[in-house]
Design a protein around this motif. Structure first.
Motif, PDB file in Angstrom:
ATOM      1  N   UNK A 163     100.803  42.280  35.581  1.00 12.67           N
ATOM      2  CA  UNK A 163      99.392  42.337  35.933  1.00 12.67           C
ATOM      3  C   UNK A 163      98.527  41.636  34.893  1.00 12.67           C
ATOM      4  N   UNK A 164      97.365  41.231  35.348  1.00 16.61           N
ATOM      5  CA  UNK A 164      96.364  40.628  34.478  1.00 16.61           C
ATOM      6  C   UNK A 164      95.219  41.620  34.270  1.00 16.61           C
ATOM      7  N   UNK A 165      94.506  41.511  33.155  1.00 20.47           N
ATOM      8  CA  UNK A 165      93.369  42.408  32.937  1.00 20.47           C
ATOM      9  C   UNK A 165      92.403  42.376  34.123  1.00 20.47           C
ATOM     10  N   UNK A 166      92.004  43.558  34.548  1.00 20.47           N
ATOM     11  CA  UNK A 166      91.110  43.675  35.686  1.00 20.47           C
ATOM     12  C   UNK A 166      91.803  43.948  36.999  1.00 20.47           C
ATOM     13  N   UNK A 181      93.545  50.873  29.029  1.00 21.64           N
ATOM     14  CA  UNK A 181      92.381  51.559  29.572  1.00 21.64           C
ATOM     15  C   UNK A 181      92.454  51.465  31.083  1.00 21.64           C
ATOM     16  N   UNK A 182      92.240  52.576  31.758  1.00 17.55           N
ATOM     17  CA  UNK A 182      92.179  52.619  33.210  1.00 17.55           C
ATOM     18  C   UNK A 182      90.753  52.992  33.581  1.00 17.55           C
ATOM     19  N   UNK A 183      90.061  52.093  34.270  1.00 13.36           N
ATOM     20  CA  UNK A 183      88.637  52.280  34.529  1.00 13.36           C
ATOM     21  C   UNK A 183      88.369  52.190  36.024  1.00 13.36           C
ATOM     22  N   UNK A 184      87.238  52.746  36.438  1.00 16.73           N
ATOM     23  CA  UNK A 184      86.855  52.697  37.840  1.00 16.73           C
ATOM     24  C   UNK A 184      86.478  51.266  38.228  1.00 16.73           C
ATOM     25  N   UNK A 185      87.014  50.753  39.309  1.00 15.06           N
ATOM     26  CA  UNK A 185      86.570  49.444  39.789  1.00 15.06           C
ATOM     27  C   UNK A 185      85.112  49.511  40.228  1.00 15.06           C
ATOM     28  N   UNK A 209      91.253  50.091  37.736  1.00 13.31           N
ATOM     29  CA  UNK A 209      91.432  48.770  37.126  1.00 13.31           C
ATOM     30  C   UNK A 209      92.109  48.929  35.772  1.00 13.31           C
ATOM     31  N   UNK A 210      93.061  48.009  35.500  1.00 10.39           N
ATOM     32  CA  UNK A 210      93.859  48.078  34.274  1.00 10.39           C
ATOM     33  C   UNK A 210      93.351  47.074  33.247  1.00 10.39           C
ATOM     34  N   UNK A 211      93.207  47.551  32.030  1.00 14.01           N
ATOM     35  CA  UNK A 211      92.832  46.690  30.914  1.00 14.01           C
ATOM     36  C   UNK A 211      93.656  47.039  29.694  1.00 14.01           C
ATOM     37  N   UNK A 212      94.285  46.078  29.044  1.00 12.56           N
ATOM     38  CA  UNK A 212      94.962  46.387  27.776  1.00 12.56           C
ATOM     39  C   UNK A 212      93.916  46.657  26.703  1.00 12.56           C
ATOM     40  N   UNK A 213      94.237  47.509  25.761  1.00 14.37           N
ATOM     41  CA  UNK A 213      93.316  47.781  24.675  1.00 14.37           C
ATOM     42  C   UNK A 213      93.264  46.613  23.702  1.00 14.37           C
TER      43      UNK A 213
END
Length: 459
Positions: A141-144, A428-432, A455-459
């Motif tokens: 996966x890519x960020x976002x 980090x897992x954030x709300x889209x 949404x997935x984001x690496x720290x």
């Protein structure tokens, strides 16, 4: 709230009227949680309703729960409607056994393998599989990118339980198990809300349920057959091996093969289903409350310094554990349980007839305003030691209580804390943007309706 009655002056349990749709049947079918919440507001902490003529009594006060599960537990067995509904799947496994003597023997055989010390031997499986899941996210996966978190943690939970049970790494066969259980859960959840026609009637629903059960049985029996065929004395001491060699201290015999199959299936279902839902809800709540997620990351940074969490770290992650506890308060996966009254009893000053089905709904109990101020607010601080000590013990029962408390409690809590701490260290897992609020779906267990997508984001 329920009124206090004088000793010897027991009265009838308040009853939902016919105006609520055949004594509650239609309203319960339309909106199970809403119907029960309205009943508590109208009638108090104990009231009676009917499901197609089957009398049900909701008990919703810590004193009532303690009475049923602890103080007078021998009067209350699991020959209740809920467990009759799920028994075609769970059969003679610990979760649904009605007979006390059979339950005691099975529990004696299994309990030594689920203590905190025993669970410690499986923690490495948890950390390995959590790390492998995060590695896949980083590779694929890519960020976002938006991930189906419910599916991801479902696969994680099933991998962990299968490594712990069978020393096996599973692939496509695990997805088949997930699909089969999802089908069975949908069918049984709908039947519990409206128990007609009986599951014994040959309908398309019954045929779908039988196919789902057969698929889950095949999944389990394949591993058991392979283990019996190998009979390898040097095999890794997984749970299946330990159960195969368990001997009852009272009669000197082991577990019958049919009982073993049912217990293994119960473990697979319990460890997969409840963990999947608990982790899904936990990541959703953290995404909705970034200040809490930040505290989890800060605690992890201080304790872990960038490495994955392991068993030795658990005592040093108290805030992460409080997040787990608060998640289980708001969205207990095993949100309902039932008991059958073997003889007439009195609860909260009310007469409980023999044969009654008593319903315990922790979704409501864990929102009782007398014990949980501002109950819908997500607040891990409710589980500081002083606040826990100030509350009645049975205001919080995510794993049940008494002799029949969930045998997998320590396994589940270890897995949940390790997963939250490790994931928040690296990601980090954030709300889209524009994500709608997720509603609970009350099947046999409490699902996030439509699943959790973050949404997935690496720290």
């Amino acid at each position: 709230m329920a009124k206090t009655m004088l000793p010897g002056r027991a009265t009838e349990v308040p009853t939902v009227g016919r105006a609520d749709g055949i004594g509650g049947t239609l309203a319960f079918r339309r909106d199970q949680l809403g119907f029960l919440a309205r009943g508590v507001r109208r009638h108090g902490d104990i009231f009676r309703f009917r499901l197609l003529g089957i009398p049900m009594i909701l008990v919703n006060h810590p004193d009532h729960i303690r009475h049923v599960l602890v103080d007078n537990a021998m009067n209350y067995d699991k020959d209740a409607m809920l467990f009759r509904v799920v028994r075609p799947v769970l059969r003679t496994g610990l979760i649904a056994i009605a007979d006390w003597d059979h339950w005691r023997r099975q529990r004696r055989l299994m309990a030594p393998h689920f203590t905190p010390r025993a669970v410690a031997g499986f923690a490495r499986n948890m950390t390995d599989e959590i790390g492998a899941m995060l590695g896949r996210w980083e590779r694929d996966h890519r960020p976002g990118d938006v991930l189906d978190i419910t599916d991801e943690v479902g696969q994680l939970a099933l991998r962990i339980v299968n490594r712990s049970l069978f020393s096996a790494r599973v692939g496509d066969t695990a997805q088949g198990f997930e699909r089969a259980f999802g089908e069975a859960n949908d069918i049984l959840g709908a039947f519990f809300r409206f128990p007609f026609p009986p599951l014994s009637v040959p309908t398309p629903r019954r045929r779908r349920l039988r196919r789902a059960i057969a698929s889950m049985d095949d999944f389990v029996s394949g591993f058991i057959t392979e283990r019996l065929r190998r009979a390898d004395a040097d095999a890794e001491p997984d749970l299946l091996t330990l159960l195969l060699h368990s001997v009852d201290a009272e009669d000197g015999a082991g577990m019958a093969l049919e009982n073993l199959h049912h217990e293994v299936l119960n473990i697979c279902i319990g460890a997969y289903e409840t963990t999947t839902n608990a982790l899904s809800w936990a990541f959703y709540l953290l995404a909705r409350h970034p200040e809490v997620a930040r505290r989890v990351r800060d605690e992890g940074d201080a304790v872990l310094g960038g490495r994955p969490a392991d068993l030795a770290d658990l005592p040093r992650l108290p805030y992460t554990r409080m997040v787990v506890d608060e998640t289980l308060r708001i969205y207990s996966p095993a949100y309902m349980s039932m008991r059958h009254a073997r003889a007439q009893d009195e609860i909260g000053g009310h007469r409980v007839p023999a044969g009654s089905n008593l319903l315990i709904n922790s979704y409501l109990l864990h929102r009782h305003p007398d014990f949980w101020p501002d109950p819908d607010r997500f607040d891990p601080g409710r589980f500081t030691p002083d606040r826990v000590a100030a509350r009645p013990k049975h205001a919080y029962v995510p794993f049940g209580s008494g002799a029949r408390v969930c045998i997998g409690k320590h396994f589940a809590l270890t897995e949940l804390v390790l997963a939250l701490a490790t994931v928040n260290q690296r990601h980090r897992l954030v709300l889209p943007p524009g994500a709608p609020e997720v509603e609970p779906e009350p099947l046999i267990t409490l699902h996030p309706r439509g699943g959790i997508h973050l949404a997935w984001e690496p720290r």
